[in-house]
Design a protein around this motif. Structure first.
Motif, mmCIF file in Angstrom:
data_model
loop_
_atom_site.group_PDB
_atom_site.id
_atom_site.type_symbol
_atom_site.label_atom_id
_atom_site.label_comp_id
_atom_site.label_asym_id
_atom_site.label_seq_id
_atom_site.Cartn_x
_atom_site.Cartn_y
_atom_site.Cartn_z
ATOM 1 N N LEU A 5 0.830 -1.203 0.000
ATOM 2 C CA LEU A 5 0.000 0.000 0.000
ATOM 3 C C LEU A 5 0.866 1.255 0.000
ATOM 4 C CD1 LEU A 5 -2.661 -1.051 2.664
ATOM 5 C CD2 LEU A 5 -2.923 -1.073 0.180
ATOM 6 N N ILE A 6 0.287 2.343 -0.511
ATOM 7 C CA ILE A 6 0.969 3.629 -0.527
ATOM 8 C C ILE A 6 0.511 4.455 0.671
ATOM 9 C CG2 ILE A 6 1.252 5.790 -1.783
ATOM 10 C CD1 ILE A 6 0.882 4.354 -4.330
ATOM 11 N N ILE A 7 1.468 5.127 1.319
ATOM 12 C CA ILE A 7 1.137 6.127 2.317
ATOM 13 C C ILE A 7 1.584 7.483 1.792
ATOM 14 C CG2 ILE A 7 1.238 4.529 4.260
ATOM 15 C CD1 ILE A 7 4.055 5.523 4.862
ATOM 16 N N LYS A 8 1.150 8.553 2.433
ATOM 17 C CA LYS A 8 1.504 9.909 1.978
ATOM 18 C C LYS A 8 2.222 10.641 3.100
ATOM 19 C CE LYS A 8 0.977 13.627 -0.798
ATOM 20 N NZ LYS A 8 1.856 14.604 -0.200
ATOM 21 N N ASP A 9 3.474 11.013 2.845
ATOM 22 C CA ASP A 9 4.279 11.733 3.839
ATOM 23 C C ASP A 9 4.262 11.037 5.188
ATOM 24 O OD1 ASP A 9 4.965 13.727 1.990
ATOM 25 O OD2 ASP A 9 3.103 14.811 2.382
ATOM 26 N N GLY A 10 4.365 9.696 5.153
ATOM 27 C CA GLY A 10 4.474 8.931 6.386
ATOM 28 C C GLY A 10 3.162 8.554 7.036
ATOM 29 N N GLU A 11 2.020 8.950 6.459
ATOM 30 C CA GLU A 11 0.719 8.647 7.049
ATOM 31 C C GLU A 11 -0.170 7.928 6.051
ATOM 32 O OE1 GLU A 11 -0.488 12.708 8.326
ATOM 33 O OE2 GLU A 11 -0.582 11.809 10.317
ATOM 34 N N LYS A 12 -1.069 7.097 6.589
ATOM 35 C CA LYS A 12 -2.039 6.425 5.745
ATOM 36 C C LYS A 12 -2.952 7.463 5.101
ATOM 37 C CE LYS A 12 -5.587 2.804 5.834
ATOM 38 N NZ LYS A 12 -6.335 1.850 6.684
ATOM 39 N N MET A 13 -3.250 7.278 3.821
ATOM 40 C CA MET A 13 -4.094 8.231 3.118
ATOM 41 C C MET A 13 -5.558 8.093 3.532
ATOM 42 S SD MET A 13 -2.638 8.644 -0.755
ATOM 43 C CE MET A 13 -2.047 6.988 -1.068
ATOM 44 N N SER A 14 -6.222 9.219 3.789
ATOM 45 C CA SER A 14 -7.648 9.222 4.111
ATOM 46 C C SER A 14 -8.216 10.600 3.806
ATOM 47 C CB SER A 14 -7.889 8.870 5.581
ATOM 48 O OG SER A 14 -7.445 9.913 6.424
ATOM 49 N N LYS A 15 -9.522 10.625 3.535
ATOM 50 C CA LYS A 15 -10.171 11.901 3.249
ATOM 51 C C LYS A 15 -10.143 12.816 4.461
ATOM 52 C CE LYS A 15 -13.261 10.055 -0.303
ATOM 53 N NZ LYS A 15 -14.660 9.746 -0.675
ATOM 54 N N SER A 16 -10.288 12.225 5.668
ATOM 55 C CA SER A 16 -10.326 13.043 6.876
ATOM 56 C C SER A 16 -9.005 13.779 7.097
ATOM 57 C CB SER A 16 -10.639 12.173 8.101
ATOM 58 O OG SER A 16 -9.632 11.195 8.286
ATOM 59 N N LYS A 17 -7.893 13.168 6.679
ATOM 60 C CA LYS A 17 -6.585 13.811 6.831
ATOM 61 C C LYS A 17 -6.269 14.753 5.675
ATOM 62 C CE LYS A 17 -4.554 10.013 9.485
ATOM 63 N NZ LYS A 17 -3.581 8.896 9.468
ATOM 64 N N GLY A 18 -7.096 14.690 4.638
ATOM 65 C CA GLY A 18 -6.890 15.559 3.493
ATOM 66 C C GLY A 18 -5.636 15.259 2.708
ATOM 67 N N ASN A 19 -5.181 13.998 2.755
ATOM 68 C CA ASN A 19 -3.928 13.656 2.064
ATOM 69 C C ASN A 19 -4.127 12.640 0.946
ATOM 70 O OD1 ASN A 19 -4.405 11.393 3.621
ATOM 71 N ND2 ASN A 19 -2.344 11.270 4.468
ATOM 72 N N ILE A 20 -5.355 12.544 0.434
ATOM 73 C CA ILE A 20 -5.611 11.689 -0.729
ATOM 74 C C ILE A 20 -4.903 12.287 -1.945
ATOM 75 C CG2 ILE A 20 -7.371 10.844 -2.318
ATOM 76 C CD1 ILE A 20 -7.504 9.415 0.303
ATOM 77 N N VAL A 21 -4.220 11.467 -2.698
ATOM 78 C CA VAL A 21 -3.470 11.941 -3.861
ATOM 79 C C VAL A 21 -4.286 11.712 -5.129
ATOM 80 C CG1 VAL A 21 -1.367 11.687 -5.222
ATOM 81 C CG2 VAL A 21 -1.274 11.472 -2.726
ATOM 82 N N ASN A 22 -4.593 12.806 -5.820
ATOM 83 C CA ASN A 22 -5.299 12.732 -7.102
ATOM 84 C C ASN A 22 -4.252 12.700 -8.213
ATOM 85 O OD1 ASN A 22 -6.719 13.101 -9.455
ATOM 86 N ND2 ASN A 22 -7.892 14.852 -8.747
ATOM 87 N N PRO A 23 -4.141 11.601 -8.942
ATOM 88 C CA PRO A 23 -3.071 11.498 -9.951
ATOM 89 C C PRO A 23 -3.183 12.543 -11.048
ATOM 90 C CG PRO A 23 -4.645 9.688 -10.156
ATOM 91 C CD PRO A 23 -4.968 10.381 -8.888
ATOM 92 N N ASN A 24 -4.418 12.974 -11.364
ATOM 93 C CA ASN A 24 -4.594 13.929 -12.456
ATOM 94 C C ASN A 24 -3.832 15.226 -12.214
ATOM 95 O OD1 ASN A 24 -6.752 11.961 -12.574
ATOM 96 N ND2 ASN A 24 -7.620 13.186 -14.216
ATOM 97 N N GLU A 25 -3.715 15.625 -10.947
ATOM 98 C CA GLU A 25 -2.987 16.858 -10.641
ATOM 99 C C GLU A 25 -1.525 16.741 -11.069
ATOM 100 O OE1 GLU A 25 -3.460 17.477 -6.482
ATOM 101 O OE2 GLU A 25 -5.661 17.613 -6.572
ATOM 102 N N TYR A 26 -0.966 15.553 -10.911
ATOM 103 C CA TYR A 26 0.446 15.344 -11.252
ATOM 104 C C TYR A 26 0.640 15.136 -12.747
ATOM 105 C CZ TYR A 26 1.289 15.123 -6.279
ATOM 106 O OH TYR A 26 1.367 15.434 -4.942
#
Length: 791
Positions: A564-585
């Motif tokens: 699984l992928i995490i974001k900046d050391g944390e599990k991705m979740s909507k509540s944390k606001g760290n979901i990565v949208n690939p389209n932006e990249y």
């Protein structure tokens, strides 16, 4: 710095127009089926975790195409089911209206942009009548062969999703989709008899080239236990209670019997004086989730039924209790309690003052003692070892038979929702339960506005009288349709077969193409599906094989479950606001950068930590690749050709072994060396691009075209070759010592890492035998000089 936006758009349009990756399945000479798990079109778009999976699979497919295989890499959409339906309900849209729009977005704005070698001619969508006609056909074949039946059962009910769940969809007593506490309900449901294949599902794992983690998850879920089934007669009535135990050697220590509150004989076992207490107790248990009931640490509760069972060997009367820690659906729903040698039985016996009888030799202060050993207080079997008694169990008594038990339960496929394939069954008062004739398929899902489940336990289709009322296909009289739809895991259990002939209206799959292309050569996907989807696919393949429809039992020769992928050391979740949208990249860094970084940021099979700083660094690396490609053409140094020979070998090994990060690291090393040159030979640039192309396809296509490549795509030009003489220059013989004594040599690339050195040692038959079963305490490695393995 190159214009990644212009280059990526150019090659995306080329792929869309020329369709270079569409395969002539009949004419292909070197077929290789590369499969990835198709997505649910159930959200605003595919997230970075989906991309990680799809790109990782595509890297392998592109690599195999470079190797000269005709790679078939299809894609489609798992469009039926609770995920798509709940998303539609959330945004206030009809699933039949929203799902096609979601698919369109997934396909055009995301999947067609990421550079995968998809064969879009083979797209399959599970919610299309052309697809689910054959899902229904499969149901009918299972029904005709006795593998599908409707029966009343204590099932898992999710009050939030308002539907039944399979056992595998319940994690620690909660719905795996919405995390709501699951309730138990007595309902009549359709089941597939997957338990009839339990042993084959288990034993076949040995011959599969699958990730060990995945195979272990499957083994744990099948849960084979060897032991004995023991029958206890019930005093005063013509009934018996069967129990399964893995410890028949403790039979003489049984002091009471415990049955589940839902056990079939409970109504007969309860005496009038205990009836009210039982009703109160049952109500308490009803509100408990399975995780709580089976927890070892929780206090165990129960009531005495007032009835007794007879010990089959001693004739003693044993009180029969009802316990909240016993489940009707596990084992036989009854257990023989041996409190001296079982933790839960011990706690229960202490609480209610029940007898504790030691029958395995140990210090009494050690009770409960759960190990095997010498039997005591066991009549003529005293002084016998547990293992010897268990081995001779069938000789002990007619009431005791050696047997095998499995944790695996039959697959409940009924769903009380709208968005799914109607189960193709009709009910006639005269003729009974009748499958819909195959020439009347599909049973089309009606388009209705009354589709929201109400929690009653009935499907929304039950309210649609036009759908429900039909004609019996046998007698022509009035009949009623089944109103449940099937689990979407049935849709996805066979999709790999439909990809081969998605437009065939005469059969679910083309026999000739299935024989040529299946089983799937490589399947890559998330380990979160390692139990559910893979188990069901395997069962269905085995069943269709036994019916004569498939020439193989196992659908997937090789499977690799990724992390699984995490974001900046944390599990991705909507509540944390760290979901990565690939389209932006896609826009900020480019598809090639995203693809390459996802494959480089960690070990693919374990996952990684997504960081924007890593994306920036990867963008700079691809700019350096472009700089190498645009260097003046001219003679390259021998050292650079030696480096290319090393790089070819490392990339070949790494991608084959699903280690894309080390492949990219090897290419980075080559780019570092190449940047020191004043000129570079054209072929070295092309080969650099070939090695990088599975990761960064668009810039590599542009480099290949710029350097005069003649093939339709860079993948058609083949894997780099011709560096053999330089490879020999880059090799070194490494002496191998084991605890200080010289034991042999291995051949390695120069500057090999310790990990590479150990891999070479373990690949050597003679050296690996010397280390077999030994614990390695220390490794002393001097690069290119010696390795000393201390055991």
């Amino acid at each position: 710095m190159y214009d990644f936006r212009a280059i990526e758009k150019k090659w995306q349009e080329y792929y869309a127009k020329e369709k270079p990756f569409n395969i002539d399945l009949e004419k292909a000479e070197r077929p290789f089926y590369n499969l990835m798990m198709f997505p649910y079109p159930s959200a605003a778009g595919l997230h970075i975790g989906n991309m990680f999976s799809f790109i990782g699979s595509d890297v392998y497919g592109r690599f195999m195409k470079l190797k000269g295989y005709d790679v078939f890499e299809p894609i489609g959409f798992d469009a039926f089911g609770i995920h798509s339906e709940n998303y539609a309900l959330k945004v206030g849209k009809h699933p039949a209206e929203l799902t096609p729009k979601s698919i369109e977005y997934f396909r055009e704005e995301q999947l067609k942009k990421i550079g995968n070698i998809f064969d879009w001619n083979s797209e399959a969508i599970t919610s299309s009548p052309e697809y689910y006609k054959w899902t229904q056909w499969i149901f009918i074949q299972l029904f005709k062969n006795g593998l599908a039946e409707k029966r009343s059962s204590n099932v898992n009910w999710c009050p939030s999703c308002k539907t039944v769940l399979a056992d595998e969809q319940v994690i620690d007593g909660r719905c795996e989709r919405c995390n709501s506490e699951v309730e138990k309900r007595e309902m009549s449901q359709w089941f597939f008899k997957i338990t009839e294949y339990a042993e084959k599902l288990l034993s076949n794992l040995e011959k599969l080239d699958w990730t060990d983690t995945t195979k272990n998850l499957q083994r744990a879920w099948i849960g084979k236990s060897s032991g004995a089934t023991i029958s206890f007669e019930v005093s005063g009535m013509n009934e018996k209670i069967d129990v399964f135990t893995t410890r028949p050697d403790t039979i003489f220590g049984v002091t009471y019997i415990v049955v589940a509150p839902e056990y079939g004989l409970v109504s007969k076992l309860i005496t009038p004086s205990t009836l009210q207490a039982f009703e109160n107790f049952k109500e308490e248990v009803k509100n408990m989730d399975l995780a709580t009931r089976t927890s070892i640490s929780r206090p165990k509760n129960g009531i005495f039924t007032g009835s007794y069972a007879v010990h089959p060997l001693t004739g003693e009367e044993l009180p029969i209790w009802i316990g909240d820690y016993v489940l009707a659906e596990y084992g036989t729903g009854a257990v023989m309690a041996v409190p001296a040698h079982d933790e839960r039985d011990y706690v229960f016996a202490k609480k209610y003052g029940l007898e504790i009888k030691q029958v395995i030799e140990c210090d009494p202060s050690q009770l409960p003692y759960t190990e095997k050993g010498k039997m005591i207080n066991s009549g003529k079997y005293s002084d016998m070892l547990s293992a010897d008694f268990i081995e001779r169990i069938d000789e002990v008594s007619e009431s005791i038979k050696g047997s095998v038990n499995y944790h695996l339960h039959d697959w409940c496929i009924s769903r009380q929702r709208y968005w799914g394939p109607p189960i193709p069954i009709v009910y006639c008062d005269k003729c009974g339960t009748i499958p819909v004739p195959e020439d009347q398929l599909p049973v089309t899902l009606p388009n209705t506005d009354d589709y929201i489940p109400d929690g009653s336990g009935k499907s929304p289709l039950a309210k649609n009288e036009e759908f429900v009322n039909t004609i019996c296909p046998v007698c022509g009289g009035p009949a009623r349709r089944e109103t449940d739809v099937s689990d979407n895991f049935l849709d996805s259990a066979w999709y790999y077969l439909r990809y081969l002939s998605p437009n065939d209206n005469s059969a679910p799959f083309d026999d000739g193409l299935v024989e040529k292309w299946c089983p799937v050569d490589m399947y890559i996907g998330g380990n979160e599906h390692a139990t559910l989807h893979l188990m069901y696919s395997r069962f269905l393949s085995m069943a269709l094989h036994d019916m004569g429809f498939l020439p193989f039992e196992e659908p997937f020769t090789s499977f690799r479950g990724h992390g699984l992928i995490i974001k900046d050391g944390e599990k991705m979740s909507k509540s944390k606001g760290n979901i990565v949208n690939p389209n932006e990249y896609f826009e900020s860094h480019g598809v090639d950068t995203l693809r390459t970084y996802l494959m480089f940021m960690g070990t693919f099979l374990e996952g990684g930590d997504f960081r924007d700083s890593g994306m920036d660094a990867m963008r700079r690396f691809l700019n350096r690749v472009w700089d190498i490609a645009t260097m003046p053409e001219g003679r390259s140094s021998t050292e650079l050709k030696i480096k290319m020979s090393e790089t070819v070998e490392k990339v070949d090994y790494s991608v084959k072994n699903i280690k894309p990060n080390t492949a990219i690291a090897a290419i980075m090393e080559f780019v570092n060396e190449a940047s020191k040159e004043v000129s570079i030979e054209r072929q070295l640039v092309i080969d650099m691009a070939k090695l990088l192309s599975p990761f960064a396809p668009f810039v590599c296509e542009e480099i290949y075209s710029m350097k005069g490549g003649k093939k339709k795509t860079i993948l058609d030009d083949g894997f780099p070759y011709g560096y053999e003489k330089y490879a020999s220059m880059a090799k070194t013989e490494l002496p191998v010592q084991i605890t200080g004594k010289m034991r042999g040599k291995v051949v390695l690339p120069q500057n090999a890492s310790q990990e590479e050195a150990m891999e070479a040692v373990m690949a050597d038959e003679k050296l690996s035998k010397m280390l077999e079963g030994k614990s390695i305490r220390k490794i002393i490695y001097v690069q290119d000089k010696i390795i000393n393995i201390i055991i």
